[in-house]
Design a protein around this motif. Structure first.
Motif, PDB file in Angstrom:
ATOM      1  N   LEU A  53     -21.609  -3.074 -16.340  1.00  0.00           N
ATOM      2  CA  LEU A  53     -22.293  -3.372 -15.069  1.00  0.00           C
ATOM      3  C   LEU A  53     -22.878  -4.778 -15.108  1.00  0.00           C
ATOM      4  O   LEU A  53     -22.720  -5.575 -14.184  1.00  0.00           O
ATOM      5  N   ALA A  54     -23.548  -5.086 -16.220  1.00  0.00           N
ATOM      6  CA  ALA A  54     -24.180  -6.403 -16.337  1.00  0.00           C
ATOM      7  C   ALA A  54     -23.128  -7.499 -16.317  1.00  0.00           C
ATOM      8  O   ALA A  54     -23.313  -8.551 -15.702  1.00  0.00           O
ATOM      9  N   LYS A  55     -21.994  -7.230 -16.970  1.00  0.00           N
ATOM     10  CA  LYS A  55     -20.946  -8.254 -17.062  1.00  0.00           C
ATOM     11  C   LYS A  55     -20.302  -8.545 -15.718  1.00  0.00           C
ATOM     12  O   LYS A  55     -19.706  -9.603 -15.530  1.00  0.00           O
ATOM     13  N   GLN A  56     -20.407  -7.592 -14.805  1.00  0.00           N
ATOM     14  CA  GLN A  56     -19.882  -7.867 -13.462  1.00  0.00           C
ATOM     15  C   GLN A  56     -20.725  -8.942 -12.772  1.00  0.00           C
ATOM     16  O   GLN A  56     -20.295  -9.572 -11.818  1.00  0.00           O
ATOM     17  N   ILE A  57     -21.955  -9.113 -13.271  1.00  0.00           N
ATOM     18  CA  ILE A  57     -22.826 -10.127 -12.663  1.00  0.00           C
ATOM     19  C   ILE A  57     -22.768 -11.435 -13.439  1.00  0.00           C
ATOM     20  O   ILE A  57     -22.746 -12.515 -12.873  1.00  0.00           O
ATOM     21  N   PRO A  59     -20.904 -13.160 -17.239  1.00  0.00           N
ATOM     22  CA  PRO A  59     -20.033 -12.876 -18.396  1.00  0.00           C
ATOM     23  C   PRO A  59     -20.782 -12.812 -19.728  1.00  0.00           C
ATOM     24  O   PRO A  59     -20.338 -12.145 -20.657  1.00  0.00           O
ATOM     25  N   MET A  60     -21.884 -13.535 -19.821  1.00  0.00           N
ATOM     26  CA  MET A  60     -22.655 -13.510 -21.065  1.00  0.00           C
ATOM     27  C   MET A  60     -24.118 -13.208 -20.771  1.00  0.00           C
ATOM     28  O   MET A  60     -24.974 -14.076 -20.921  1.00  0.00           O
ATOM     29  N   HIS A  64     -34.185 -10.913 -21.147  1.00  0.00           N
ATOM     30  CA  HIS A  64     -35.051  -9.757 -21.414  1.00  0.00           C
ATOM     31  C   HIS A  64     -34.548  -8.549 -20.641  1.00  0.00           C
ATOM     32  O   HIS A  64     -34.543  -7.429 -21.122  1.00  0.00           O
ATOM     33  N   GLU A  65     -34.134  -8.811 -19.418  1.00  0.00           N
ATOM     34  CA  GLU A  65     -33.762  -7.693 -18.557  1.00  0.00           C
ATOM     35  C   GLU A  65     -32.432  -7.062 -18.957  1.00  0.00           C
ATOM     36  O   GLU A  65     -32.172  -5.919 -18.628  1.00  0.00           O
ATOM     37  N   TYR A  66     -31.623  -7.804 -19.680  1.00  0.00           N
ATOM     38  CA  TYR A  66     -30.390  -7.213 -20.193  1.00  0.00           C
ATOM     39  C   TYR A  66     -30.756  -6.093 -21.184  1.00  0.00           C
ATOM     40  O   TYR A  66     -30.201  -5.003 -21.150  1.00  0.00           O
ATOM     41  N   ASP A  67     -31.709  -6.378 -22.059  1.00  0.00           N
ATOM     42  CA  ASP A  67     -32.145  -5.350 -23.006  1.00  0.00           C
ATOM     43  C   ASP A  67     -32.808  -4.179 -22.291  1.00  0.00           C
ATOM     44  O   ASP A  67     -32.605  -3.022 -22.647  1.00  0.00           O
ATOM     45  N   SER A 325     -16.486 -10.513 -30.063  1.00  0.00           N
ATOM     46  CA  SER A 325     -17.604 -10.491 -29.121  1.00  0.00           C
ATOM     47  C   SER A 325     -18.406 -11.796 -29.148  1.00  0.00           C
ATOM     48  O   SER A 325     -19.129 -12.113 -28.208  1.00  0.00           O
ATOM     49  N   ASP A 326     -18.306 -12.549 -30.251  1.00  0.00           N
ATOM     50  CA  ASP A 326     -19.023 -13.822 -30.323  1.00  0.00           C
ATOM     51  C   ASP A 326     -18.130 -15.011 -29.965  1.00  0.00           C
ATOM     52  O   ASP A 326     -18.578 -16.159 -29.989  1.00  0.00           O
TER      53      ASP A 326
END
Ligand code: ASP
Ligand code: MG
Length: 420
Positions: A53-57, A59-60, A64-67, A325-326
Motif C-alpha cells: 500500500l505504501a509503495k503505491q504512494i 517507491p521508497m 516515521h509514519e511508514y513504521d 531490497s537495498d
C-alpha cells in the motif's frame, strides 16, 4: 515452574482457527505449571500488504509514519489472540469472575524502547514492570512483536522478521528459562526443503552456525534475534505450531559437545536476491574506499561481498553485492557520489544472482572444505562469480537460475542427506 516466552509467527496466527489453536496451546502450557508470555507477529501476508500500500504512494517510503503503518498488523494479531485466550479460558471455566487470562500489549505499552532508525530500529531497553506484575497474577501478556517506541514516542519497527528479535529481547529481559519460536516448519533444516528434497531437520545447531545461516537467507529466524540469544546465552527452540514434535534447539557451541567434531558442514544456504554492483574508473588514493562505503552505511545499506581489484593506471575497480531490497537505495547513493565527488565513476550492475554457502563450525579445523565446494560446483557445471569466506562459512555467487542445482550438489557432496 518455568517462565517460557512463546513467539508465534505470521502463519501461526494466519487464520481465526490458527489463533484459537494458539490460545489453547498457551493455556495448556500454562496449565502444566509454567508462566507464559506470548509475542505475536502480524497475520501472514499482512505486513506485505501494508508495505505494498505504501509503495503505491512512494517507491521508497522512509518516514516515521511508514513504521506506524507497517506496525499495525501486529496490533490486529494481539487483539485477536488475546480475545481468543480470554474466550477459551472462560469456556474452560478456569477463571474467577472478572479475572482475565490474557492482556494484550503494544510495544509502547510494555515499554520496548528503541533508537530512531526507522524500519531497522534496535532495542535499547525493555521495562519489565508491567509484564512481571501480569505474570505474577497468572495473566498471560500477549505482546506485539516487531515494534517499539523511540524517545520521542514515535512507533518504530525492527526490520522484517523482527518479532523474533522482540521475543528474544523480552525473554532475555525477563530472564526466561526458554524461548520458543513457533513457525510453519518444524525446525531448522540442513538446507531449504523447497530447494532440496533431501533436506533434514537438525536437532541442534550452534548460535554461530544459526547466525551464518540466518544472515545467508535462511528465513526461519531474524539474524538479530540469534545474535541477541547468543549474547545472553538464551536457548532458543524453533518449532512448529502445526505439529507438536520437538523442533531444533539453538544453543551454545559447548553444549553441542562431541557431536560438533564430526560435523564439518552443518548446512547449505541460498539467497537468491543478490545484486552485484561494480564501480570502475575511481581515482585511487587513501580514503576513497572509506568514503564510498561510508556513504552506503550512512544510508543503512548492508553491503555483503566486497572485492577490490588491483588498481590499473591509478584507477580502482570495486565490486560488491547488496540484497535486492537495498538495490535502489544503493544506486541512489552511488549516483549522488558520482555527482558530488567521483565524476569519472562508472557503475555496472548485475542482478539475478544468488549466493550459495556452506556453513559449519567444524570447518575451522578441517582443511579442504573450500576446494571441495569449488569442485562440486565445477562438476555441476556452475560458474562462480565471486567468493567470500569466513571462519565457519564459504559463499559463492552464482547465476540465480542455478540455485537449486547448486544446493542439491553441495548438500549431497557434504553428506548432509545422512542422519545426524
Ligand atoms: N510482521 C513482521 C514481518 O512480516 C514481523 C515478523 O513477522 O516478524 O516482517
Ligand atoms: Mg519470521
Amino acid at each position: 515452574m518455568a517462565l517460557v516466552v512463546q513467539k508465534f509467527g505470521g502463519t501461526s496466527v494466519g487464520t481465526i482457527e490458527r489463533i484459537q489453536h494458539v490460545a489453547r496451546w498457551a493455556l495448556d502450557s500454562q496449565a502444566r505449571g509454567n508462566d507464559i508470555v506470548l509475542v505475536v507477529s502480524a497475520m501472514s501476508g499482512e505486513t506485505n500488504r501494508l508495505v505494498e500500500l505504501a509503495k503505491q504512494i512512494h517507491p521508497m517510503p522512509d518516514s516515521h509514519e511508514y513504521d506506524l503503518l507497517i506496525a499495525s498488523g501486529e496490533q490486529v494479531a494481539v487483539g485477536l489472540v488475546t480475545l481468543a485466550i480470554n474466550t477459551e479460558a472462560e469456556k474452560r471455566g478456569s477463571l474467577k469472575k472478572g479475572q482475565l487470562a490474557a492482556k494484550g500489549l503494544l510495544g509502547y505499552q510494555v515499554g520496548i524502547f528503541t533508537d530512531n532508525i526507522f524500519s531497522k530500529a534496535r532495542i535499547q531497553g525493555i521495562d519489565t514492570t508491567r509484564l512481571k506484575s501480569l505474570i505474577s497474577n497468572q495473566i498471560i501478556p500477549v505482546i506485539a512483536g516487531f515494534q517499539g517506541v523511540d524517545s520521542e514516542s514515535n512507533i518504530t519497527t525492527l526490520g522484517r522478521g523482527g518479532s523474533d528479535t522482540s521475543a528474544v529481547a523480552i525473554a532475555a529481559a525477563l530472564k526466561a528459562d526458554d524461548c520458543e519460536i513457533y513457525t510453519d516448519v518444524d525446525g531448522v533444516y540442513t538446507t531449504d526443503p523447497r530447494l532440496c528434497r533431501e533436506a533434514r531437520k537438525m536437532s541442534r545447531i550452534s548460535y554461530e552456525e544459526m547466525m551464518e545461516l540466518a544472515s545467508l537467507g535462511a528465513k526461519v529466524l531474524q539474524i538479530r534475534s540469534v545474535e541477541l540469544a547468543a549474547k545472553y546465552r538464551l536457548p532458543l527452540h524453533v518449532r512448529s505450531s502445526f505439529n507438536p514434535v520437538e523442533g531444533t534447539r539453538v544453543v551454545s557451541q559447548e553444549l553441542l559437545g562431541g557431536q560438533m567434531e564430526q560435523v564439518v558442514v552443518a548446512g547449505v544456504a541460498a539467497d537468491g536476491a543478490q545484486v552485484k554492483l561494480t564501480l570502475q574508473n575511481i581515482t585511487d588514493g587513501p580514503g576513497v574506499v572509506a568514503q564510498i562505503f561510508g556513504a552506503l552505511s550512512r544510508a543503512s545499506i548492508v553491503v555483503d561481498v566486497i572485492v577490490q581489484d588491483i588498481p590499473s593506471n591509478g584507477m580502482l575497480t570495486i565490486s560488491f553485492t547488496v540484497g535486492r531490497s537495498d538495490h535502489l537505495k544503493a544506486r541512489q547513493v552511488l549516483d549522488e557520489l558520482k555527482a558530488k565527488t567521483f565524476s569519472s565513476l562508472r557503475i555496472a550492475e548485475e542482478s539475478d544472482l544468488a549466493k550459495v554457502s556452506v556453513v559449519g563450525v567444524g570447518m575451522q579445523h578441517h582443511p579442504g572444505v573450500a576446494s571441495k565446494m569449488f569442485q562440486l560446483l565445477a562438476d555441476a557445471d556452475i560458474n562462480i562469480k565471486l567468493i567470500t569466506t569466513s571462519e565457519i562459512k564459504i559463499s559463492c555467487l552464482i547465476a540465480a537460475e542455478k540455485t537449486k542445482q547448486a544446493v542439491e550438489c553441495l548438500h549431497r557432496g557434504f553428506d548432509l542427506n545422512r542422519a545426524d
